[in-house]
Design an enzyme around this catalytic site. Structure first.
Site, PDB file in Angstrom:
ATOM      1  N   SER A 146      -6.395  -2.404  11.405  1.00 55.02           N
ATOM      2  CA  SER A 146      -5.369  -1.962  10.466  1.00 55.02           C
ATOM      3  C   SER A 146      -5.506  -0.472  10.202  1.00 55.02           C
ATOM      4  CB  SER A 146      -5.522  -2.727   9.149  1.00 55.02           C
ATOM      5  OG  SER A 146      -4.748  -2.103   8.149  1.00 55.02           O
ATOM      6  N   TYR A 159     -10.719  -4.838   1.983  1.00 51.09           N
ATOM      7  CA  TYR A 159     -10.043  -5.221   3.236  1.00 51.09           C
ATOM      8  C   TYR A 159     -10.178  -4.098   4.265  1.00 51.09           C
ATOM      9  CZ  TYR A 159      -5.922  -5.611   6.333  1.00 51.09           C
ATOM     10  OH  TYR A 159      -5.076  -5.651   7.419  1.00 51.09           O
TER      11      TYR A 159
HETATM   12  N1  LIG Z   1       1.255  -7.861   9.147  1.00 50.85           N
HETATM   13  C1  LIG Z   1       0.879  -6.575   8.976  1.00 50.85           C
HETATM   14  O1  LIG Z   1       1.615  -5.726   8.479  1.00 50.85           O
HETATM   15  C2  LIG Z   1      -0.498  -6.150   9.451  1.00 50.85           C
HETATM   16  C3  LIG Z   1      -0.862  -4.805   9.311  1.00 50.85           C
HETATM   17  C4  LIG Z   1      -2.113  -4.413   9.759  1.00 50.85           C
HETATM   18  C5  LIG Z   1      -2.966  -5.335  10.325  1.00 50.85           C
HETATM   19  N2  LIG Z   1      -2.597  -6.635  10.420  1.00 50.85           N
HETATM   20  C6  LIG Z   1      -3.529  -7.594  11.018  1.00 50.85           C
HETATM   21  O2  LIG Z   1      -2.873  -8.287  12.060  1.00 50.85           O
HETATM   22  C7  LIG Z   1      -3.402  -9.612  12.163  1.00 50.85           C
HETATM   23  C8  LIG Z   1      -2.292 -10.634  12.107  1.00 50.85           C
HETATM   24  O3  LIG Z   1      -1.596 -10.473  10.884  1.00 50.85           O
HETATM   25  P1  LIG Z   1      -0.279 -11.316  10.558  1.00 50.85           P
HETATM   26  O4  LIG Z   1       0.514 -10.504   9.618  1.00 50.85           O
HETATM   27  O5  LIG Z   1       0.336 -11.825  11.802  1.00 50.85           O
HETATM   28  O6  LIG Z   1      -0.940 -12.530   9.740  1.00 50.85           O
HETATM   29  P2  LIG Z   1      -0.398 -14.033   9.493  1.00 50.85           P
HETATM   30  O7  LIG Z   1      -1.010 -14.516   8.219  1.00 50.85           O
HETATM   31  O8  LIG Z   1       1.084 -14.097   9.640  1.00 50.85           O
HETATM   32  O9  LIG Z   1      -1.068 -14.832  10.689  1.00 50.85           O
HETATM   33  C9  LIG Z   1      -2.469 -15.003  10.730  1.00 50.85           C
HETATM   34  C10 LIG Z   1      -2.801 -16.399  11.206  1.00 50.85           C
HETATM   35  O10 LIG Z   1      -4.239 -16.501  11.155  1.00 50.85           O
HETATM   36  C11 LIG Z   1      -4.570 -17.794  10.689  1.00 50.85           C
HETATM   37  N3  LIG Z   1      -5.888 -17.746  10.071  1.00 50.85           N
HETATM   38  C12 LIG Z   1      -6.221 -17.305   8.840  1.00 50.85           C
HETATM   39  N4  LIG Z   1      -7.522 -17.478   8.608  1.00 50.85           N
HETATM   40  C13 LIG Z   1      -8.046 -18.042   9.733  1.00 50.85           C
HETATM   41  C14 LIG Z   1      -9.333 -18.470  10.091  1.00 50.85           C
HETATM   42  N5  LIG Z   1     -10.370 -18.359   9.237  1.00 50.85           N
HETATM   43  N6  LIG Z   1      -9.529 -19.014  11.313  1.00 50.85           N
HETATM   44  C15 LIG Z   1      -8.486 -19.149  12.188  1.00 50.85           C
HETATM   45  N7  LIG Z   1      -7.221 -18.756  11.873  1.00 50.85           N
HETATM   46  C16 LIG Z   1      -7.007 -18.222  10.663  1.00 50.85           C
HETATM   47  C17 LIG Z   1      -3.489 -18.131   9.676  1.00 50.85           C
HETATM   48  O11 LIG Z   1      -3.396 -19.546   9.487  1.00 50.85           O
HETATM   49  C18 LIG Z   1      -2.241 -17.515  10.323  1.00 50.85           C
HETATM   50  O12 LIG Z   1      -1.534 -18.458  11.110  1.00 50.85           O
HETATM   51  C19 LIG Z   1      -4.426  -9.731  11.030  1.00 50.85           C
HETATM   52  O13 LIG Z   1      -5.724  -9.438  11.513  1.00 50.85           O
HETATM   53  C20 LIG Z   1      -3.975  -8.665  10.052  1.00 50.85           C
HETATM   54  O14 LIG Z   1      -5.014  -8.224   9.201  1.00 50.85           O
HETATM   55  C21 LIG Z   1      -1.386  -7.068  10.000  1.00 50.85           C
END
Ligand SMILES: NC(=O)c1ccc[n+]([C@@H]2O[C@H](COP(=O)([O-])OP(=O)(O)OC[C@H]3O[C@@H](n4cnc5c(N)ncnc54)[C@H](O)[C@@H]3O)[C@@H](O)[C@H]2O)c1
Length: 249
Positions: A146, A159
């Site tokens: 991130s 985070y």
């Molecule tokens: N969405 C954003 O704007 C953004 C920005 C920066 C970084 N990120 C990173 O991108 C990645 C994906 O984010 P997203 O927005 O698609 O998230 P999301 O919550 O939509 O999807 C994440 C998935 O991970 C699963 N999950 C959660 N905990 C888990 C665990 N302990 N074991 C296995 N699965 C687990 C959840 O059930 C979910 O289906 C993350 O690492 C997030 O920190 C996202």
């Protein structure tokens, strides 16, 4: 012949959002994709969609912070397809899941959830796939990070620190395993628009991005495919920002 034909990929947290986009793209590039999630229905739905589109996929359920469950999950993948060639450490906290607040007002008992998922879980999954990668002298590990970690982000310090730890882990590990043909990189994301986000919120957040819009899962998926193929052989130890031009490094 696709770029990833014959490769086995594991995408953690692949049941929705960014991870689902990555799983579809890896399958489209020819990989057999194990779609991990802690929620069975999510992993199963993504896996089914990939198979319906002509790709190879299987759902695998495990909490990435539980080493025993992760070992079991890897065994299931190996039994069906062989060792994991490409690991995408995507499971993490979505933008809307990070509740901003001043660190001084936070409670130490609440810190471990972010550190466990965003740092410890990355180590657990990486450790579980590394020995076989070393044995066959080929591997790709991509961790989804991130921009909060890269630029700093007041209000989400714990985070951001956990994500920065994972990027640092990738950097150190990359030098250990580069001689074995294994690359380790981090993709540092700006805000990716989620399905629940309204146009009003999206437009407001997009103002900070020179490209004029938020990211989409496809923006991330293309970079993962690029790093995961033979095209990524000489790219390792890097943190690559995907963010529409925000705070270039
Ligand atoms: N969405 C954003 O704007 C953004 C920005 C920066 C970084 N990120 C990173 O991108 C990645 C994906 O984010 P997203 O927005 O698609 O998230 P999301 O919550 O939509 O999807 C994440 C998935 O991970 C699963 N999950 C959660 N905990 C888990 C665990 N302990 N074991 C296995 N699965 C687990 C959840 O059930 C979910 O289906 C993350 O690492 C997030 O920190 C996202």
């Amino acid at each position: 012949m696709y770029a990833l034909s014959g490769r086995v990929a594991l995408v953690t947290g692949g049941g929705r959002g960014v991870g689902a986009g990555i799983a579809h793209a890896l399958a489209g590039a020819g990989a057999a994709v194990a779609v991990n999630d802690v929620v069975m229905d999510r992993a199963a739905a993504v896996s089914e969609r990939i198979v319906r589109a002509g790709g190879r996929a299987m759902p695998v359920i495990a909490d990435v912070t539980d080493p025993g469950a992760v070992e079991g999950m890897i065994r299931a993948v190996v039994t069906r397809w062989g060792p994991v060639d490409v690991l995408v450490n995507n499971a993490g906290i979505p933008a809307e899941g990070v509740v901003p607040g001043k660190f001084v007002a936070s409670d130490p008992k609440d810190w471990s959830a972010a550190v466990d998922l965003c740092l410890y879980g990355v180590m657990v999954c990486t450790h579980a796939v590394l020995e076989p990668m070393i044995a066959h002298r080929w591997g790709r590990i991509v961790t989804i990070g991130s921009d909060s970690a890269r630029t700093g982000d007041p209000g989400v310090a714990v985070y951001a620190a956990a994500k920065a730890g994972a990027a640092s882990f990738m950097r150190s590990l990359s030098a250990e395993v580069a001689p074995e043909g294994i690359t380790c990189n981090t993709l540092s994301l700006g805000t990716i628009r989620g399905p629940q986000m309204t146009d009003e919120v999206s437009n407001r957040l997009a103002r900070r991005y020179p490209a004029g819009r938020l990211g989409r899962p496809d923006d991330v998926a293309g970079a993962v495919v690029w790093l995961s193929g033979d095209s990524g052989e000489w790219i390792t130890g890097q943190t690559i920002a995907l963010n529409g031009g925000y705070a270039p490094s």
